[in-house]
Design an enzyme around this catalytic site. Structure first.
Site, short mmCIF file in Angstrom:
data_model
loop_
_atom_site.label_atom_id
_atom_site.label_comp_id
_atom_site.label_asym_id
_atom_site.label_seq_id
_atom_site.Cartn_x
_atom_site.Cartn_y
_atom_site.Cartn_z
N GLU A 8 -58.00 -12.71 41.12
CA GLU A 8 -59.26 -12.53 40.39
C GLU A 8 -60.04 -13.83 40.46
OE1 GLU A 8 -58.71 -11.94 36.16
OE2 GLU A 8 -57.02 -13.30 36.08
N ARG A 26 -56.76 -3.81 23.90
CA ARG A 26 -56.19 -4.86 24.78
C ARG A 26 -55.64 -6.01 23.94
NH1 ARG A 26 -59.82 -7.17 29.59
NH2 ARG A 26 -60.79 -8.31 27.89
N LYS A 51 -54.02 -11.56 27.63
CA LYS A 51 -55.15 -12.48 27.43
C LYS A 51 -54.70 -13.47 26.36
CE LYS A 51 -60.19 -12.15 27.23
NZ LYS A 51 -60.51 -12.99 28.37
N1 PMP Z 1 -60.38 -12.22 34.25
C1 PMP Z 1 -60.23 -13.19 33.34
C2 PMP Z 1 -59.26 -14.28 33.60
C3 PMP Z 1 -60.99 -13.17 32.18
O1 PMP Z 1 -60.84 -14.13 31.25
C4 PMP Z 1 -61.92 -12.14 31.97
C5 PMP Z 1 -62.73 -12.07 30.71
N2 PMP Z 1 -63.69 -13.09 30.66
C6 PMP Z 1 -62.06 -11.15 32.98
C7 PMP Z 1 -61.25 -11.23 34.09
C8 PMP Z 1 -63.01 -10.02 32.82
O2 PMP Z 1 -62.53 -9.13 31.84
P1 PMP Z 1 -63.50 -8.28 30.92
O3 PMP Z 1 -64.32 -7.46 31.83
O4 PMP Z 1 -62.59 -7.46 30.08
O5 PMP Z 1 -64.31 -9.25 30.15
#
Ligand code: PMP
Length: 289
Positions: free
Chosen positions: A182, A50, A149
């Site tokens: 989200e 990622r 990200k």
């Molecule tokens: N959404 C956002 C905006 C995030 O920053 C994160 C990670 N902290 C997630 C969702 C969750 O992603 P992951 O399960 O890959 O940590």
């Protein structure tokens, strides 16, 4: 604490970047948050993949291969004797001029921090979390796709400020259409009967690595798992709601905007998924030794 900085492991006090680094000047860079459990880095491949995808989308040359970054990650954990904690990968555009032009930055800065993790209070997993809907909408995928990200997390921070000021720790973020994207730092799931749903990434969320694993675990449990365009209707009518994230793992949500969700306490499926996820992360991953 030893920090990996552009090929060297340096003491924390010496881990410094230039004020001309575009990561600082413009939030021009990408990052990852990965965990280490019991001396094993969990989902290392997924996080590094990622990281490279995020970099590709912003046309950032990491300047290292995935294998080199993985080896540097293990080396950093080893140097700190880290068995349980959180790893932050940062790739910034590097040192440039005060102007925007990223191509004037000579080379990316790569930083790896392996440290302690800040977790939600343990009792929230027993009692459930209360959240609010943020007024700040999630970034438009057509402008800056939340799947990247990026180091520019102001959109999430604006929402987090709203959550904290409302006396809670997380918030629901909607997109410009008013459907659910989200949470500010986690993905969102709702369960209704045997159906477990989460918004598709094109609704404006990060494609969470925890989210992907939880979807698989839920399918293995016999649940009907789908990516569904969701509004708050799906939250109000859900039996159970929970959030997922690397730091949060799986955390139950029992209230949105001061209104009770489901039975107002963590539901049986959420509890099962919390356990299944913990079981997985505590028994898998790339060993540091
Ligand atoms: N959404 C956002 C905006 C995030 O920053 C994160 C990670 N902290 C997630 C969702 C969750 O992603 P992951 O399960 O890959 O940590």
């Amino acid at each position: 604490m030893k920090i990996y900085l552009n090929g060297d492991l340096v003491e924390e006090k010496d881990a410094k970047v230039s004020v001309f680094d575009h990561g600082l000047l413009y939030g021009d860079g990408v990052f990852e948050g990965t965990r280490i459990y019991n001396g094993r880095v969990v989902f290392l491949d997924e996080h590094i993949n990622r990281l490279f995808e995020s970099a590709k989308v912003i046309d950032l040359d990491v300047g290292m291969t995935k294998e080199e970054i993985k080896a540097a990650t293990i080396e950093t954990c080893k140097a700190n004797g880290l068995k349980d904690g959180y790893i932050r990968h940062l790739v910034t555009r590097g040192v440039g001029t005060l102007g925007l032009n990223p191509y004037l930055c000579e080379k990316a800065s790569v930083i790896i921090i392996a440290a302690d993790i800040q977790l939600y209070p343990a009792d929230l997993y027993e009692t459930g979390m209360k959240i609010v809907t943020a007024g700040t909408i999630r970034n438009l995928p057509e402008a800056l796709n939340p799947r990247v990200k990026s180091l520019n997390y102001l959109n999430n921070i604006m929402a987090k400020i709203e959550a904290i000021n409302a006396g809670v720790m997380e918030c629901l973020m909607l997109n410009a259409q008013g459907t659910i994207a989200e949470a500010s730092g986690d993905n969102v799931f709702a369960l209704k009967g045997n159906k477990l749903m989460t918004p598709p990434p094109w609704c404006g969320g990060l494609e969470g690595i925890t989210r992907d694993k939880v979807m698989k675990l839920a399918a293995d449990m016999g649940l009907e798992v789908s990516e569904t365009v969701m509004t708050r209707y799906e939250i109000w009518t859900a039996d159970e709601v929970f959030l997922t994230g690397t730091a949060a793992e799986v955390i139950p949500v029992i209230e949105l905007d001061k209104r009770t969700i489901g039975a107002g306490k963590p539901g049986p499926i959420t509890k099962k998924l919390i356990e299944a996820y913990r079981q997985f992360v505590n028994n898998n991953g790339t060993p540091v030794q």
